[in-house]
Design a protein around this motif. Structure first.
Motif, PDB file in Angstrom:
ATOM      1  N   UNK A 129      47.558  37.546  45.163  1.00  0.00           N
ATOM      2  CA  UNK A 129      46.464  36.664  45.566  1.00  0.00           C
ATOM      3  C   UNK A 129      45.197  37.110  44.851  1.00  0.00           C
ATOM      4  N   UNK A 130      44.339  36.151  44.533  1.00  0.00           N
ATOM      5  CA  UNK A 130      43.117  36.461  43.789  1.00  0.00           C
ATOM      6  C   UNK A 130      41.921  35.834  44.489  1.00  0.00           C
ATOM      7  N   UNK A 131      40.843  36.585  44.599  1.00  0.00           N
ATOM      8  CA  UNK A 131      39.652  36.043  45.249  1.00  0.00           C
ATOM      9  C   UNK A 131      38.971  35.029  44.341  1.00  0.00           C
ATOM     10  N   UNK A 132      38.063  34.252  44.914  1.00  0.00           N
ATOM     11  CA  UNK A 132      37.557  33.060  44.237  1.00  0.00           C
ATOM     12  C   UNK A 132      36.255  33.263  43.483  1.00  0.00           C
ATOM     13  N   UNK A 133      35.750  34.482  43.378  1.00  0.00           N
ATOM     14  CA  UNK A 133      34.484  34.671  42.675  1.00  0.00           C
ATOM     15  C   UNK A 133      34.667  34.458  41.178  1.00  0.00           C
ATOM     16  N   UNK A 134      33.780  33.676  40.520  1.00  0.00           N
ATOM     17  CA  UNK A 134      33.988  33.349  39.111  1.00  0.00           C
ATOM     18  C   UNK A 134      33.733  34.485  38.137  1.00  0.00           C
ATOM     19  N   UNK A 135      33.149  35.584  38.588  1.00  0.00           N
ATOM     20  CA  UNK A 135      32.932  36.737  37.708  1.00  0.00           C
ATOM     21  C   UNK A 135      33.562  38.017  38.243  1.00  0.00           C
ATOM     22  N   UNK A 142      50.435  42.505  48.855  1.00  0.00           N
ATOM     23  CA  UNK A 142      50.854  43.350  49.961  1.00  0.00           C
ATOM     24  C   UNK A 142      50.393  42.767  51.279  1.00  0.00           C
ATOM     25  N   UNK A 143      50.717  43.405  52.404  1.00  0.00           N
ATOM     26  CA  UNK A 143      50.402  42.858  53.719  1.00  0.00           C
ATOM     27  C   UNK A 143      48.923  42.583  53.962  1.00  0.00           C
ATOM     28  N   UNK A 144      48.023  43.378  53.364  1.00  0.00           N
ATOM     29  CA  UNK A 144      46.589  43.195  53.598  1.00  0.00           C
ATOM     30  C   UNK A 144      45.914  42.322  52.546  1.00  0.00           C
ATOM     31  N   UNK A 145      46.689  41.767  51.613  1.00  0.00           N
ATOM     32  CA  UNK A 145      46.094  41.064  50.476  1.00  0.00           C
ATOM     33  C   UNK A 145      45.235  39.875  50.904  1.00  0.00           C
ATOM     34  N   UNK A 146      45.752  39.036  51.787  1.00  0.00           N
ATOM     35  CA  UNK A 146      45.013  37.839  52.179  1.00  0.00           C
ATOM     36  C   UNK A 146      43.672  38.198  52.817  1.00  0.00           C
ATOM     37  N   UNK A 147      43.679  39.202  53.675  1.00  0.00           N
ATOM     38  CA  UNK A 147      42.427  39.631  54.314  1.00  0.00           C
ATOM     39  C   UNK A 147      41.429  40.143  53.281  1.00  0.00           C
ATOM     40  N   UNK A 148      41.910  40.834  52.273  1.00  0.00           N
ATOM     41  CA  UNK A 148      41.020  41.448  51.285  1.00  0.00           C
ATOM     42  C   UNK A 148      40.357  40.407  50.389  1.00  0.00           C
ATOM     43  N   UNK A 149      41.098  39.405  49.958  1.00  0.00           N
ATOM     44  CA  UNK A 149      40.554  38.472  48.958  1.00  0.00           C
ATOM     45  C   UNK A 149      39.886  37.251  49.577  1.00  0.00           C
ATOM     46  N   UNK A 150      40.032  37.020  50.872  1.00  0.00           N
ATOM     47  CA  UNK A 150      39.498  35.806  51.496  1.00  0.00           C
ATOM     48  C   UNK A 150      37.975  35.820  51.546  1.00  0.00           C
ATOM     49  N   UNK A 151      37.377  34.643  51.382  1.00  0.00           N
ATOM     50  CA  UNK A 151      35.954  34.460  51.636  1.00  0.00           C
ATOM     51  C   UNK A 151      35.026  35.231  50.723  1.00  0.00           C
ATOM     52  N   UNK A 152      35.392  35.398  49.467  1.00  0.00           N
ATOM     53  CA  UNK A 152      34.552  36.154  48.538  1.00  0.00           C
ATOM     54  C   UNK A 152      33.269  35.371  48.245  1.00  0.00           C
ATOM     55  N   UNK A 153      32.136  35.873  48.740  1.00  0.00           N
ATOM     56  CA  UNK A 153      30.858  35.173  48.632  1.00  0.00           C
ATOM     57  C   UNK A 153      30.402  35.078  47.178  1.00  0.00           C
ATOM     58  N   UNK A 154      29.768  33.961  46.828  1.00  0.00           N
ATOM     59  CA  UNK A 154      29.318  33.758  45.452  1.00  0.00           C
ATOM     60  C   UNK A 154      28.175  34.693  45.104  1.00  0.00           C
ATOM     61  N   UNK A 155      27.169  34.763  45.960  1.00  0.00           N
ATOM     62  CA  UNK A 155      26.086  35.709  45.734  1.00  0.00           C
ATOM     63  C   UNK A 155      26.517  37.116  46.104  1.00  0.00           C
ATOM     64  N   UNK A 156      25.957  38.114  45.407  1.00  0.00           N
ATOM     65  CA  UNK A 156      26.313  39.517  45.678  1.00  0.00           C
ATOM     66  C   UNK A 156      27.824  39.710  45.674  1.00  0.00           C
ATOM     67  N   UNK A 157      28.418  39.479  44.509  1.00  0.00           N
ATOM     68  CA  UNK A 157      29.869  39.516  44.373  1.00  0.00           C
ATOM     69  C   UNK A 157      30.490  40.863  44.615  1.00  0.00           C
ATOM     70  N   UNK A 166      35.802  44.544  52.319  1.00  0.00           N
ATOM     71  CA  UNK A 166      37.032  44.493  53.123  1.00  0.00           C
ATOM     72  C   UNK A 166      37.853  45.772  52.928  1.00  0.00           C
ATOM     73  N   UNK A 167      37.853  46.309  51.724  1.00  0.00           N
ATOM     74  CA  UNK A 167      38.524  47.582  51.480  1.00  0.00           C
ATOM     75  C   UNK A 167      37.844  48.704  52.264  1.00  0.00           C
ATOM     76  N   UNK A 168      36.524  48.665  52.327  1.00  0.00           N
ATOM     77  CA  UNK A 168      35.767  49.638  53.127  1.00  0.00           C
ATOM     78  C   UNK A 168      36.193  49.543  54.594  1.00  0.00           C
ATOM     79  N   UNK A 169      36.297  48.306  55.100  1.00  0.00           N
ATOM     80  CA  UNK A 169      36.701  48.111  56.493  1.00  0.00           C
ATOM     81  C   UNK A 169      38.086  48.700  56.760  1.00  0.00           C
ATOM     82  N   UNK A 170      38.964  48.627  55.772  1.00  0.00           N
ATOM     83  CA  UNK A 170      40.344  49.091  55.906  1.00  0.00           C
ATOM     84  C   UNK A 170      40.498  50.582  55.621  1.00  0.00           C
ATOM     85  N   UNK A 171      39.404  51.250  55.281  1.00  0.00           N
ATOM     86  CA  UNK A 171      39.435  52.660  54.881  1.00  0.00           C
ATOM     87  C   UNK A 171      40.464  52.885  53.771  1.00  0.00           C
TER      88      UNK A 171
END
Length: 274
Positions: A129-135, A142-157, A166-171
């Protein structure tokens, strides 16, 4: 044989690097079954790998197992504001043409830019899965992939709306393979969170798809600067929180991302802009 392959062979030693030998090296570093790990890799710095990029990925997946999640950068820095291009710059008269004609980012199609053969191979594999930020997109499987890539904000990529947060949240862990902390993207999350004298924001732009139509989107972000990332990494390693050891014909560094980011959030105000 290319010069790069010849150098890799010279770096390797008595036996070629294999999936099995890489998996052993990863285990020796402390990469365990079930880990969530962000990997930055230079394939050529690992020596001559039998099977190339797919073999490195297979070894990583052997190390983390079916319950682990691999994450890699899938950046597309070429889909950016042309007035900011420096290596090389383009004529100013080209800028409006590029803004009007540069193809829009498509997570399923757009190739990575300047992140290495392993990351480019990984982003195109089934189930990734790949997040949607254009840059500043990230790819994960893996099991956590969807949570990690979802909702990637355009500003402050690289900020709190990004896969880095999200990786920080997952330690999660960060694994540097044949590269140094200058490639350690997680330090950009610390840049976003920390304050220091002279911290600035900048405007950026990218071609994106909105409702199926291409448009040029503008947004703002922290003015990121990796020029002191090596110094941050050295200071963090001095705390004893980085496992450092041989991987193939090169070296690997493994660390917890949250500890690194928290350390850098304290380091930056004390050293930048002083």
């Amino acid at each position: 044989m290319s010069e790069g392959e010849a150098a890799a062979i010279a770096r390797t030693g008595e036996r070629p690097v294999t999936i099995a030998s890489l998996a052993r090296d990863f285990a020796q570093l402390g990469l365990r079954w079930g880990a969530v790990v962000l990997v930055h890799c230079s394939l050529s710095r690992l020596g001559w790998v039998c099977g190339g990029a797919p073999a490195v990925i297979a070894a990583l997946e052997r190390a983390v197992g079916s319950t682990g999640t691999l994450v890699m950068p899938s950046f597309t820095g070429d889909l950016s504001e042309p007035s900011r291009w420096r290596t090389p710059p383009v004529p100013e008269s080209w800028w409006p043409v590029i803004r009007a004609e540069l193809p829009a980012f498509d997570p399923a199609v757009t190739p990575t830019y300047n992140v290495g053969a392993v990351a480019e191979c990984f982003r195109s594999l089934p189930g990734v899965l790949r997040s949607a930020h254009p840059q500043m997109s990230f790819a994960a499987r893996g099991p956590a992939a969807a949570r990690i890539v979802a909702g990637h904000a355009l500003g402050d990529g690289f900020g709190d709306g990004s896969p880095l947060a999200r990786l920080y949240d997952l330690d999660a862990k960060v694994l540097l393979l044949g590269v140094g902390h200058e490639n350690n993207t997680s330090l950009h999350l610390a840049e976003h969170r920390a304050a220091w004298p002279g911290k600035r924001r900048r405007e950026q732009g990218s071609p994106v798809l909105q409702g199926g139509a291409r448009t040029w989107a503008t947004f703002t972000e922290t003015e990121y600067d990796d020029s002191d990332f090596s110094a941050i990494g050295e200071a963090f390693a001095a705390t004893g929180q980085v496992a450092d050891g041989p991987v193939g014909g090169g070296r690997g560094r493994l660390m917890y991302q949250r500890a690194l980011v928290d350390f850098a959030c304290d380091w930056l105000p004390a050293h930048r802009g002083a």
